[in-house]
Design a protein around this motif. Structure first.
Motif, PDB file in Angstrom:
ATOM      1  N   HIS A  24       0.838  -1.205   0.000  1.00 43.45           N
ATOM      2  CA  HIS A  24       0.000   0.000   0.000  1.00 43.45           C
ATOM      3  C   HIS A  24       0.871   1.252   0.000  1.00 43.45           C
ATOM      4  CE1 HIS A  24      -3.173   2.827   1.134  1.00 43.45           C
ATOM      5  NE2 HIS A  24      -4.007   1.917   0.658  1.00 43.45           N
ATOM      6  N   PRO A  25       0.523   2.259  -0.801  1.00 44.69           N
ATOM      7  CA  PRO A  25       1.375   3.458  -0.874  1.00 44.69           C
ATOM      8  C   PRO A  25       1.266   4.360   0.335  1.00 44.69           C
ATOM      9  CG  PRO A  25      -0.581   3.725  -2.257  1.00 44.69           C
ATOM     10  CD  PRO A  25      -0.603   2.316  -1.761  1.00 44.69           C
ATOM     11  N   VAL A  26       0.262   4.166   1.183  1.00 47.82           N
ATOM     12  CA  VAL A  26       0.097   5.007   2.365  1.00 47.82           C
ATOM     13  C   VAL A  26       0.882   4.404   3.528  1.00 47.82           C
ATOM     14  CG1 VAL A  26      -1.540   5.968   4.022  1.00 47.82           C
ATOM     15  CG2 VAL A  26      -2.166   5.782   1.610  1.00 47.82           C
ATOM     16  N   ALA A  27       1.717   5.226   4.148  1.00 46.12           N
ATOM     17  CA  ALA A  27       2.496   4.752   5.294  1.00 46.12           C
ATOM     18  C   ALA A  27       1.550   4.309   6.400  1.00 46.12           C
ATOM     19  CB  ALA A  27       3.423   5.855   5.787  1.00 46.12           C
ATOM     20  N   GLU A  45       8.614   2.906   6.185  1.00 44.39           N
ATOM     21  CA  GLU A  45      10.080   2.946   6.155  1.00 44.39           C
ATOM     22  C   GLU A  45      10.567   4.140   5.340  1.00 44.39           C
ATOM     23  OE1 GLU A  45      11.245  -0.801   4.517  1.00 44.39           O
ATOM     24  OE2 GLU A  45      11.481  -1.736   6.488  1.00 44.39           O
ATOM     25  N   HIS A  46       9.974   4.324   4.160  1.00 42.79           N
ATOM     26  CA  HIS A  46      10.405   5.394   3.266  1.00 42.79           C
ATOM     27  C   HIS A  46      10.127   6.780   3.865  1.00 42.79           C
ATOM     28  CE1 HIS A  46      11.233   7.504  -0.470  1.00 42.79           C
ATOM     29  NE2 HIS A  46      10.057   8.112  -0.355  1.00 42.79           N
ATOM     30  N   LEU A  47       8.963   6.955   4.460  1.00 43.05           N
ATOM     31  CA  LEU A  47       8.582   8.267   4.981  1.00 43.05           C
ATOM     32  C   LEU A  47       9.297   8.605   6.278  1.00 43.05           C
ATOM     33  CD1 LEU A  47       6.808  10.813   4.945  1.00 43.05           C
ATOM     34  CD2 LEU A  47       5.000   9.473   6.047  1.00 43.05           C
ATOM     35  N   GLU A 106      -3.575  16.608  12.286  1.00 43.01           N
ATOM     36  CA  GLU A 106      -2.582  17.087  11.323  1.00 43.01           C
ATOM     37  C   GLU A 106      -1.586  17.931  12.086  1.00 43.01           C
ATOM     38  OE1 GLU A 106      -3.925  18.031   7.343  1.00 43.01           O
ATOM     39  OE2 GLU A 106      -2.812  19.923   7.467  1.00 43.01           O
ATOM     40  N   ASP A 107      -0.298  17.593  11.960  1.00 40.11           N
ATOM     41  CA  ASP A 107       0.704  18.266  12.770  1.00 40.11           C
ATOM     42  C   ASP A 107       2.040  18.274  12.031  1.00 40.11           C
ATOM     43  OD1 ASP A 107       1.760  19.643  14.871  1.00 40.11           O
ATOM     44  OD2 ASP A 107       1.604  18.026  16.344  1.00 40.11           O
ATOM     45  N   PHE A 108       2.934  19.149  12.517  1.00 39.86           N
ATOM     46  CA  PHE A 108       4.279  19.233  11.944  1.00 39.86           C
ATOM     47  C   PHE A 108       5.248  18.457  12.826  1.00 39.86           C
ATOM     48  CE2 PHE A 108       8.458  21.331  11.534  1.00 39.86           C
ATOM     49  CZ  PHE A 108       8.669  21.112  10.180  1.00 39.86           C
ATOM     50  N   ASP A 142       1.613  12.232   3.964  1.00 39.77           N
ATOM     51  CA  ASP A 142       2.495  13.402   3.906  1.00 39.77           C
ATOM     52  C   ASP A 142       1.771  14.543   3.192  1.00 39.77           C
ATOM     53  OD1 ASP A 142       4.501  15.232   3.718  1.00 39.77           O
ATOM     54  OD2 ASP A 142       5.993  13.872   2.882  1.00 39.77           O
ATOM     55  N   VAL A 143       1.470  15.599   3.932  1.00 39.92           N
ATOM     56  CA  VAL A 143       0.783  16.763   3.354  1.00 39.92           C
ATOM     57  C   VAL A 143       1.713  17.977   3.343  1.00 39.92           C
ATOM     58  CG1 VAL A 143      -1.526  15.969   3.951  1.00 39.92           C
ATOM     59  CG2 VAL A 143      -0.233  17.316   5.614  1.00 39.92           C
TER      60      VAL A 143
END
Length: 448
Positions: A24-27, A45-47, A106-108, A142-143
């Motif tokens: 799945h492409p979504v982490a 892993e990628h993100l 949603e957070d940084f 990732d937004v």
């Protein structure tokens, strides 16, 4: 035998879930009721930069997000803790409208990547066939690009405001030079410079909007391809899970909301362009005007005729003219001052019909006229700023803050002065005092 079969079924389900998540492409990661990570897919892993081998079997999923131990939404679900009671989430989370018992935030996260990432997190409970909670699943989207675009728009807006403030300061610093130059039209040239400086960053923003729109179109096209591919999946359960995940991230809503956000931002930039155009228009003065002897009372009466429609429904105009001598001036510019003061007086009067008084008088070698109203008045803290370019207390779209600034420049050009008296709730009176004869430096500059 039954126990072995159940264990085998659970093992097979776990393997199937792991394969689904890895593709799945979504982490996404999963924890059990003991907060132990059971799944950590490749997108995770990628993100996040932490491998499956490092994370699965541990309770340290917080390390991928924070420098010290802290609960994530999935942990709160496992512990049956309401996010509203947690100081880290009470102002950031919201309940999912699609999944019962799920939460979103949603957070940084400054620790992710070299410059940090904005993530949209969704955590949902996992339950067994008997309905009991067996863990929680959390997905990460990732937004950062969207947030960066929004921040770029805000920063561009701030830069525009800063440019306006800087140019305003330049106008103020060069005002004395403009007074001595006998060419008030040069303000228009400065305004053109301001417009040029502002239009440049606006151009960058519009260009970036086009690029961003292309990216979004490509992204949505890819998502459409994924959606169309769902029908070709042999496993109906897998297709159902993919549809659920698509609904979970609210893909259809994002397709509608993102273009709306971009359009609203474009409209804000267009509004800035309109303000710049107002600056140009209000700065234009007929450079071919000549100094002549004129009666201020005639100028006031002609100006009243021009702005009659602005005033007649709001106020009664009372003329209290005293005998005054003619003065040597630029009549059209003085009329512009009178027009600005009359329009401001009309705007200051509330819903009840008010009163505007025009007076004239003579004080030695000076002649004066005043415009008074019984409107709302000016707050004391604003009196020192009313002649500043771009300063206005009117609603957005109803004033540029240039009328009094230009009036001040015209009066200074005539070596006169403009005074104001005001009281909140009682009204305001502007008094313009001008010398009878043309300023000496104006006569010298007029000679060949």
């Amino acid at each position: 035998m039954s126990s072995f079969y159940n264990e085998r079924t659970v093992e097979q389900a776990a393997v199937a879930l792991s394969e689904l998540l890895d593709g799945h492409p979504v982490a996404t990661f999963v924890i059990d009721c003991g907060h132990v990570i059971t799944h950590w897919n490749k997108a995770c892993e990628h993100l996040l930069g932490w491998s499956t081998q490092e994370m699965v079997g541990t309770r340290q999923h917080w390390r991928a997000f924070y420098p010290r131990p802290r609960a994530l939404l999935a942990d709160l679900i496992v512990d049956a803790v309401d996010p509203a009671t947690d100081r880290h989430f009470r102002d950031k989370y919201q309940a999912s409208t699609l999944i019962d018992g799920a939460y979103e935030e949603e957070d940084f996260f400054p620790n992710i990547g070299a410059a940090g990432h904005w993530l949209q997190l969704t955590a949902a409970p996992l339950r067994g066939r008997d309905g009991r909670l067996v863990g929680a699943i959390q997905s990460l989207r990732d937004v950062t690009e969207r947030r960066v675009a929004e921040n770029a728009l805000r920063q561009a807006h701030d830069r525009l405001e800063q440019t306006v403030r800087q140019r305003t300061a330049q106008l103020t610093r060069t005002q004395q030079q403009l007074v001595q130059a006998d060419k008030l039209a040069s303000i228009g040239q400065l305004a053109a410079g301001v417009a040029h400086e502002i239009n440049n960053p606006i151009g960058y923003i519009f260009s970036n909007f086009g690029t961003l729109q292309g990216y979004l179109d490509s992204l949505f096209a890819m998502l459409d391809a994924y959606q169309q591919a769902e029908a070709a999946l042999a496993d109906p359960a897998l297709a159902a899970r993919l549809r659920a995940l698509r609904e979970q991230v609210e893909l259809d809503f994002l397709r509608q909301d993102i273009p709306t956000l971009m359009q609203e931002s474009k409209e804000g930039i267009v509004r800035v362009r309109h303000i710049v155009q107002d600056l140009k228009d209000f700065s234009r003065v007929d450079s071919a005007q000549e100094w002549v002897w004129a009666d201020l009372r005639q100028g006031l009466d002609s100006t009243l005729n021009i702005v009659a429609n602005e005033i007649k429904y709001k106020a009664e105009v009372v003329r209290a003219y005293a005998e005054i001598p003619d003065i040597e001036c630029l009549p059209l510019q003085i009329n512009q001052v009178a027009m600005n003061l009359l329009v401001n007086a009309a705007h200051a009067i509330g819903p009840m019909r008010g009163r505007i008084e025009l007076r004239t008088g003579c004080d030695g070698e000076h002649v004066w006229f005043s415009v008074g109203d019984n409107g709302c008045g000016i707050a004391p803290e604003h009196l020192d700023r009313i002649f500043d370019p771009f300063f206005t207390t009117k609603e957005v779209g109803k004033g540029t803050g240039l009328g009094l600034s230009l009036s001040y420049g015209i009066v200074q050009k005539h070596q006169g002065r403009i005074d104001v008296e005001s009281a909140l709730g009682r009204g305001t009176t502007f008094r313009v005092t001008l010398p009878r004869r043309r300023p000496a430096h104006e006569e010298k500059e007029a000679k060949p």
